[in-house]
Design a protein around this motif. Structure first.
Motif, mmCIF file in Angstrom:
data_model
loop_
_atom_site.group_PDB
_atom_site.id
_atom_site.type_symbol
_atom_site.label_atom_id
_atom_site.label_comp_id
_atom_site.label_asym_id
_atom_site.label_seq_id
_atom_site.Cartn_x
_atom_site.Cartn_y
_atom_site.Cartn_z
ATOM 1 N N GLN A 5 0.831 -1.203 0.000
ATOM 2 C CA GLN A 5 0.000 0.000 0.000
ATOM 3 C C GLN A 5 0.868 1.256 0.000
ATOM 4 O O GLN A 5 0.585 2.231 -0.705
ATOM 5 C CB GLN A 5 -0.922 -0.008 1.230
ATOM 6 C CG GLN A 5 -1.965 1.107 1.230
ATOM 7 C CD GLN A 5 -2.878 1.050 0.021
ATOM 8 O OE1 GLN A 5 -3.461 0.015 -0.282
ATOM 9 N NE2 GLN A 5 -3.003 2.152 -0.700
ATOM 10 N N GLU A 6 1.949 1.219 0.806
ATOM 11 C CA GLU A 6 2.864 2.363 0.834
ATOM 12 C C GLU A 6 3.542 2.566 -0.523
ATOM 13 O O GLU A 6 3.774 3.694 -0.948
ATOM 14 C CB GLU A 6 3.937 2.156 1.913
ATOM 15 C CG GLU A 6 3.433 2.257 3.342
ATOM 16 C CD GLU A 6 2.882 0.936 3.853
ATOM 17 O OE1 GLU A 6 2.694 0.005 3.029
ATOM 18 O OE2 GLU A 6 2.620 0.827 5.066
ATOM 19 N N ASN A 55 1.037 4.227 -2.702
ATOM 20 C CA ASN A 55 0.883 5.620 -2.253
ATOM 21 C C ASN A 55 2.047 6.474 -2.750
ATOM 22 O O ASN A 55 1.868 7.636 -3.138
ATOM 23 C CB ASN A 55 0.819 5.676 -0.727
ATOM 24 C CG ASN A 55 -0.482 5.120 -0.180
ATOM 25 O OD1 ASN A 55 -1.466 4.985 -0.913
ATOM 26 N ND2 ASN A 55 -0.500 4.778 1.088
ATOM 27 N N LEU A 56 3.254 5.881 -2.743
ATOM 28 C CA LEU A 56 4.427 6.610 -3.211
ATOM 29 C C LEU A 56 4.340 6.874 -4.714
ATOM 30 O O LEU A 56 4.741 7.940 -5.196
ATOM 31 C CB LEU A 56 5.690 5.813 -2.874
ATOM 32 C CG LEU A 56 6.974 6.621 -2.644
ATOM 33 C CD1 LEU A 56 6.790 7.619 -1.518
ATOM 34 C CD2 LEU A 56 8.130 5.694 -2.323
ATOM 35 N N ARG A 64 1.591 7.329 -6.308
ATOM 36 C CA ARG A 64 0.633 8.429 -6.429
ATOM 37 C C ARG A 64 1.305 9.765 -6.112
ATOM 38 O O ARG A 64 1.145 10.751 -6.841
ATOM 39 C CB ARG A 64 -0.533 8.181 -5.459
ATOM 40 C CG ARG A 64 -1.627 9.257 -5.508
ATOM 41 C CD ARG A 64 -2.480 9.168 -4.258
ATOM 42 N NE ARG A 64 -1.677 9.408 -3.073
ATOM 43 C CZ ARG A 64 -2.004 9.002 -1.836
ATOM 44 N NH1 ARG A 64 -3.100 8.294 -1.650
ATOM 45 N NH2 ARG A 64 -1.228 9.271 -0.807
ATOM 46 N N ASP A 65 2.106 9.815 -5.027
ATOM 47 C CA ASP A 65 2.795 11.055 -4.655
ATOM 48 C C ASP A 65 3.798 11.467 -5.724
ATOM 49 O O ASP A 65 4.006 12.660 -5.968
ATOM 50 C CB ASP A 65 3.515 10.876 -3.317
ATOM 51 C CG ASP A 65 2.559 10.615 -2.164
ATOM 52 O OD1 ASP A 65 1.349 10.918 -2.321
ATOM 53 O OD2 ASP A 65 3.002 10.087 -1.129
ATOM 54 N N GLU A 73 -4.718 -4.713 -8.100
ATOM 55 C CA GLU A 73 -3.638 -3.725 -8.136
ATOM 56 C C GLU A 73 -2.908 -3.765 -9.486
ATOM 57 O O GLU A 73 -2.508 -2.732 -10.017
ATOM 58 C CB GLU A 73 -2.651 -3.993 -6.993
ATOM 59 C CG GLU A 73 -3.159 -3.641 -5.609
ATOM 60 C CD GLU A 73 -4.095 -4.694 -5.035
ATOM 61 O OE1 GLU A 73 -4.327 -5.717 -5.720
ATOM 62 O OE2 GLU A 73 -4.594 -4.494 -3.916
#
Length: 750
Positions: free
Chosen positions: A301-302, A305-306, A308-309, A338
């Motif tokens: 998940q991280e 998220n990275l 996306r960032d 995913e």
């Protein structure tokens, strides 16, 4: 530029324009480039080769390579440096062949080349892995007496290393009279590039002994070598050395990137994340390293998220490396949802034409059991390569589509007559039954023809193929042939293959032979297989002896070994030993709980099985629920069964055919045939187990006629009966005295 003889400008105006050109060259920008180009033309300083060279370089670096070529054609009196600049521009834009033609043209026009010219070409040949041409340039530099130039020698060392000719790099490095930091970095990185990690650290030590000052490149290479060698302590020392030298500051991006990968590899994701957050400037490699670090340490998940960032950072764009980092993780963990989201990202970013990305997508869909999507990608890819075919062949084979895999392999042979080892390794899993034995032998012939039998991985795969095809003699013969170089994997392939295919005695015989005749020690995988074989054969004494062997090795703390011991003692009926192993174990997973619950349920200790289920530390899966339902069936207490049925709905297991069959058995044995029928009819997928349970249920409730009718319905629905089907049907007939029907059932049995 510093090599040119400096001449005074005629006036300050020309000097100002030239200064502006040099300033624009530091940070190339097409708007500024066109402005200073116009000023140069206006004031008449364009005839100065320094100005023309700088402008040519600016246009190339801003992506307007056409303007560089036009500028080159406009200048009449070209010197060596100007030729070097245009050749560098061609190489920067990956036009290597044109650059080589220009070099020939330059010599033809009588322009003398210099060491910089050769450095430019050696660098281009390094990137293209062109060893033959690189040797020619090396010879040319010796003939011209230019190899004493340190920059040129460094470039030649780097070229040989990148072309896989490390011995030449070492020889040239040893012959150098004057070495600078780039020389040491070239040989250190060259060893690293060729997987000589120990040698890379050895050169680092030599460099330190000779009091050469390391820089960021040196530290970055050393950290990478420590990562590959799994040398955590040495890596920490190099990190400290880098801090002392000031190479771990924010502007040393390469060092920080290597450290992120290093700490991620050693499961210290917090330190890696701290390093990433402290970086003032991050490039795409930094983001990719951190994304891979999260993925390696279970932080999927991280990682997403990275990603996306990353899309909100203007200076960095996700690249192909970002994608091929995430997709294999989705493949290994079978994360189809995913993986599809990454596929959507690829389409949005127009990366779908990249063959490496398509190959990764195909592999991901295959491993997530979505064969149709992989096929669509294969048939729509503009141009496939050997990796594409290997991915498809392997995907078909791993998904039980042996016929398609073998057909595609034959098609590949008509397109590419020379097979590689990965191709042969991809096709071998398709030979998984006695019917495929002849095809497997033909693949063995290919291995011999192409000289791959010296490769231990190829031999192990062939042994595995012969076992799955039921030819134990050929597998044993091949193992004896490679026994001198056989590793633990070779023995595990034989022992595990025998166990998985029901050849339990043979598995134990191979294990004894391994211990007596081989120099190779067994590991946790070996123990899991032989423990399983003892459990299936119900050899209590041998099982306990192997348990004793396991206690003498670190493998006993392996959770897989503990779980196999739990299952074995359960089959022996020794639930007390199973309980002791469970409670004395170092760690447990859901499989451990399932094994112990199953041990109690199999040995008619249903109460203890239910007590364990009440205190389970994990969210139960379909195996847990099926096992506990079996315990409820033994007790015949409907209240417990209904509570477990509630868990079935809670965890959404009602669509699982095995859970439905277990529910049907439970309700039938508890006297609720009506509820059992509702469970059967509401099941979306009626497996053979569910049909068998229904036949048994009717027999249990003395409804023989309905049991026989159910058997006919099962046949009409296209479900093939199993041995259990006929056992249930014969049991029903025998209890009801239906001799003719029983004889008919025997006649239908396979």
């Amino acid at each position: 530029m510093s090599q040119r003889i400096q001449e005074d400008f005629r006036n300050s105006c020309l000097q100002d324009v030239f200064n502006m050109i040099r300033y624009v060259a530091l940070e190339p920008n097409i708007v500024n480039a066109t402005v200073v180009h116009a000023l140069a033309l206006k004031v008449g300083c364009f005839a100065d080769l320094r100005a023309a060279t700088s402008l040519l370089t600016v246009y190339s670096r801003t992506g307007y390579f056409g303007s560089s070529m036009a500028l080159f054609d406009e200048v009449r009196d070209k010197d060596t440096i100007f030729w070097n600049a245009i050749m560098s521009a061609y190489i920067e834009n990956k036009c290597f062949e044109v650059a080589l033609d220009l070099f020939v043209k330059m010599i033809g026009e009588g322009i003398e080349f210099d060491p910089t010219t050769l450095v430019i070409f050696i660098s281009a040949l390094s990137n293209g892995r062109r060893l033959v041409q690189g040797k020619l340039i090396h010879g040319l530099s010796i003939k011209a007496g230019m190899l004493s130039d340190t920059f040129l020698s460094n470039a030649v060392i780097d070229m040989y290393a990148k072309c896989g000719h490390l011995s030449s790099s070492k020889f040239l490095f040893a012959e150098m009279e004057h070495r600078d930091i780039v020389s040491w970095n070239s040989i250190i990185s060259g060893c690293l590039y060729n997987n000589h990690y120990e040698k890379s650290l050895w050169y680092l030590k030599e460099m330190n002994c000779r009091e050469n000052q390391a820089d960021g490149v040196t530290i970055s290479c050393a950290i990478a070598a420590c990562t590959c060698l799994q040398e955590f302590g040495v890596g920490l020392a190099v990190h400290g050395w880098g801090i002392k030298l000031g190479c771990v500051e924010s502007h040393h991006i390469a060092v920080a990137n290597s450290l992120i990968s290093f700490y991620s590899q050693f499961k210290d994701i917090n330190t890696a994340e701290c390093l990433f957050e402290e970086m003032e400037v991050k490039n795409v490699v930094s983001w990719n390293a951190m994304i891979k670090g999260f993925a390696l340490n279970g932080g999927l998940q991280e990682a997403f998220n990275l990603l996306r960032d990353m899309q909100f950072v203007r200076s960095v764009e996700p690249d192909i490396a970002t994608i091929v980092t995430l997709l294999p993780i989705c493949s290994e963990l079978m994360l189809l949802r995913e993986g599809k989201s990454v596929h959507g990202f690829i389409i949005r970013r127009v990366m779908g034409s990249e063959l490496s990305v398509v190959n990764c997508l195909m592999d991901m869909y295959f491993k997530c059991n979505n064969v149709e999507k992989s096929e669509y990608l294969f048939w729509t890819v503009p141009k496939e390569d050997l990796v594409t075919y290997n991915t498809m062949i392997s995907g078909y084979a791993q998904n039980g589509r042996s016929w398609e895999a073998q057909n595609l392999f034959k098609k590949l042979l008509s397109w590419c007559s020379t097979c590689t080892l990965p191709t042969l390794l991809a096709i071998l899993p398709s030979c998984d039954s006695p019917e495929s034995l002849e095809f497997g032998r033909s693949i063995h012939g290919w291995h011999q023809k192409l000289g791959f039998l010296n490769d231990i991985l190829a031999s192990n795969s062939l042994i595995y193929m012969y076992i799955y095809c039921g030819d134990l003699l050929s597998a044993s013969t091949l193992l004896c042939r490679i026994s001198v170089r056989a590793d633990v994997t070779s023995w595990n392939v034989v022992i595990t293959g025998c166990t998985q295919n029901g050849h339990f005695w043979e598995a134990l015989e191979f294990f004894n032979f391994m211990r007596q005749k081989s120099h190779v020690g067994y590991d946790s995988i070996t123990l899991v297989s032989v423990v399983s074989a003892c459990g299936n054969l119900e050899l209590a004494l041998q099982g306990k002896l192997i348990h004793g062997l396991a206690l003498k090795t670190p493998a006993v703390i392996d959770i897989r070994v503990q779980n196999s011991l739990l299952t074995m003692y359960g089959r022996f009926g020794d639930t007390e030993s199973a309980r002791l192993i469970f409670y004395h174990g170092h760690n447990h997973n859901l499989c451990s709980w399932n094994c112990l619950i199953s041990a109690f349920a199999q040995n008619e200790d249903a109460k203890k099985a239910l007590e364990l289920f009440r205190v389970i530390d994990f969210e139960p899966n379909d195996i847990t629920i099926s096992t506990v339902l079996s315990a409820c069936t033994q007790l015949g207490i409907l209240r417990y069964g209904k509570q477990i049925h509630g868990h079935v709905f809670r965890f959404d297991f009602n669509k699982n055919p095995y859970v439905s069959a277990a529910l049907l058995d439970m309700y039938s044995n508890c006297g609720r045939l009506d509820v059992a029928l509702r469970v059967f009819h509401s099941s979306p997928e009626k497996s053979v187990s569910a049909w068998n349970s229904l036949i048994s249920a009717y027999g249990f409730h003395n409804n023989t006629q309905r049991a026989i009718e159910t058997f006919h319905e099962m046949i009409d629905s296209g479900i093939s009966p199993t041995n259990s089907t006929f056992v249930n049907l014969l049991s029903v007939c025998s209890h009801s005295g239906l001799v003719d029907e029983g004889c008919w059932s025997i006649g239908k049995a396979p």
